[in-house]
Design a protein around this motif. Structure first.
Motif: not given
Length: 555
Positions: A139-162
């Protein structure tokens, strides 16, 4: 504008998602599913947002449910065995609205170290993402919001020798992120409105160093240094903002903000904390919708280093008769040290001060032909000081750090020009329902003023420009052509590793089969350019993806 990843604040639905331990945000796992808009504020924004907003703010907002209740889904397949699928449901009913999505992305990918340099192991990605927004109109131009975000990841990578790039087998990481936020807005009188935001972001990051490596330069093989990185971080933010309409031309924004970042690492450190309380206020002036100005001040009090004061001034003049707007700003910013920089065992320095910055810009915007064309030009400059760098200082570094530690040592500067154009070329003609063009150009001259030679900052090109043409010949069909150019830059701080510029073209097309079904095709790196964003690390060649989207009303 010459900043680094730690100096740009990233928020999702009001939650700070910059790493509490490292300071930056990794965009690799975030897709555009259920994102309504991405707002980018350039330059010093610490007066309103606090720490980490020296270079700018990236603010990401989840979609709000609108219209009839509907459901949909998509399925996409393409190069490198890329498979994406997902579903959504959204809509509004009475005072309630909601949107929710769940999606998955699997890709075999290519080697993280450039396969054209001899790396062969495929470094893949598996990514789940879910998001939701629930809103209630009060009422009277009020507003209520609820937000949710989930991220679940597996990633492969390389690297360095020195210092040499290495193809690493089995190296990868698992990331599990949650973002929660609640937002309550309420007009209290006809001249006073209030907004309260409470948000939390968490991440659990596990890293595996891999089982073996092969040096791409020398061919040497071996076993990577074995470690298990298990990091948990928590970022909390509470803000109470009040808007006051003092008089017709004058309004004031005032508020309080609490922010807290906590991090712990198994067998390394536990529950280290960086927290602050802040008060801020900004006056906004609007005279006859022609003359604009703001002046703001903020005071932060931290538990680790004391206080930080920032301010910001802006001004603008709009000449309505010609569609010309002139604008200018000046502001200061700061970045608090991260948990790693302060507390990491045998490395951290608890005596660090915050990084600081100051900068400004002046620009002009011009609309032509009944606002069908918009031209913008902007000059900016920024100076960063007390930047935190890892140095060898046996006297100044704390005991137990072996002489290497973070210190307030660096100072850099950047100045440049930003130019953009947006044009609606054609509308409602035979075989030209619409034709739109937009383009941007940026010239950024960076300098490391803490070195005798004033070297350029690593990975910053002098020139970048991009363009997009969007063509809709008939209602159901749309074609987009994108172009990006990144100029020559140096990969290292000493400016010895030069990297050539490159151009990149992408093509995308959509066709509405009917009101419920849409087919699409996307070709990235259309001309199969061979390039590296970062020295030694690969980028995909020509990649083709195709998919279908389905959407239908439930109620």
């Amino acid at each position: 504008r010459g900043s680094n990843a730690q100096q740009v604040l990233v928020m999702i639905d009001g939650a700070i998602v910059n790493s509490a331990t490292g300071g930056q945000y990794d965009f690799a796992f975030l897709t555009t599913d259920n994102i309504e808009r991405v707002e980018i504020l350039r330059g010093n924004q610490s007066m309103m947002y606090g720490s980490d907003a020296m270079g700018g703010v990236i603010n990401i907002t989840t979609k709000r449910g609108r219209g009839p209740i509907s459901a949909g889904g998509f399925l996409e397949y393409g190069s490198y065995n890329s498979l994406r699928e997902g579903g959504k449901v959204s809509g509004e009913k009475g005072p309630f609205d909601f949107s929710a999505t769940l999606s998955r992305w699997d890709i075999s990918s290519i080697s993280a170290i450039n396969y054209r340099r001899g790396a062969s192991e495929l470094d893949g990605l598996r990514n789940w993402q879910g998001s939701a927004r629930l809103g209630v109109n009060l009422p009277t131009n009020g507003r209520l919001e609820f937000d949710f975000r989930w991220l679940n990841s597996d990633t492969k990578f390389d690297g360095f020798n020195g210092f040499n790039p290495a193809d690493v087998s089995g190296a990868g990481s698992h990331s599990n992120q949650f973002v929660y936020s609640g937002n309550y807005f309420q007009p209290l009188t006809n001249w006073w409105s209030s907004r309260i935001t409470a948000a939390r972001a968490t991440e659990h990051l596990l890293t595996d160093p891999g089982t073996s490596f092969r040096d791409i330069i020398t061919g040497q093989t071996g076993i990577p240094f074995q470690f298990l990185s298990d990091i948990r971080t928590y970022s909390n933010r509470v803000e109470w903002q009040n808007n006051f309409q003092i008089a017709e031309p004058l309004s004031v924004i005032a508020g309080y903000q609490f922010r807290e970042q906590i991090g712990n690492s198994t067998d390394t450190f536990s529950d280290k904390r960086v927290a602050s309380h802040a008060g801020f206020a900004e006056a906004q002036l609007n005279l006859w919708d022609r003359v604009f100005g703001t002046a703001g001040l903020r005071q932060d009090e931290y538990n680790v280093f004391g206080s930080a004061t920032t301010y910001r001034f802006t001004s603008g003049y709009l000449h309505k008769e010609t569609g010309t707007k002139i604008r200018a700003s000046y502001a200061t910013g700061f970045r608090a040290p991260t948990i790693n920089e302060l507390f990491f065992p045998n490395f951290g320095n608890p005596n660090l001060r915050p990084e600081k910055s100051q900068g400004g810009d002046i620009g002009i915007d011009q609309t032509l032909f009944d606002k069908r064309i918009t031209l913008s030009a902007n000059y900016f400059w920024t100076r960063y000081r007390d930047q935190i760098l890892t140095v060898f200082d046996p006297v100044g570094c704390p005991a137990g750090t072996f002489g290497f530690c973070p210190a307030n040592f660096g100072s850099t500067s950047a100045k440049g020009v930003e130019v953009s154009i947006k044009a609606n070329i054609l509308r409602d003609l035979p075989w030209a329902k619409s034709l739109d063009v937009q383009g941007q150009y940026t010239h950024t001259a960076t300098r490391n003023t803490s070195t005798p030679d004033n070297d350029r900052l690593p990975r910053w090109p002098l020139q970048q420009y991009s363009a997009m043409i969007s063509y809709q010949p008939i209602d159901p069909f749309r074609l987009n052509l994108e172009f990006r150019y990144v100029g020559q830059r140096f990969n290292d701080a000493n400016n010895t590793q030069s990297m050539a510029g490159f151009d990149l073209w992408n093509l995308a097309a959509t066709y509405d089969i009917n009101r419920q079904i849409q087919g699409y095709l996307r070709v990235d790196n259309l001309f199969d350019r061979r390039y590296e964003e970062i020295l030694f690390f690969g980028a995909p060649g020509r990649s083709v993806f195709g998919g279908i989207r389905v959407n239908f009303h439930l109620l």
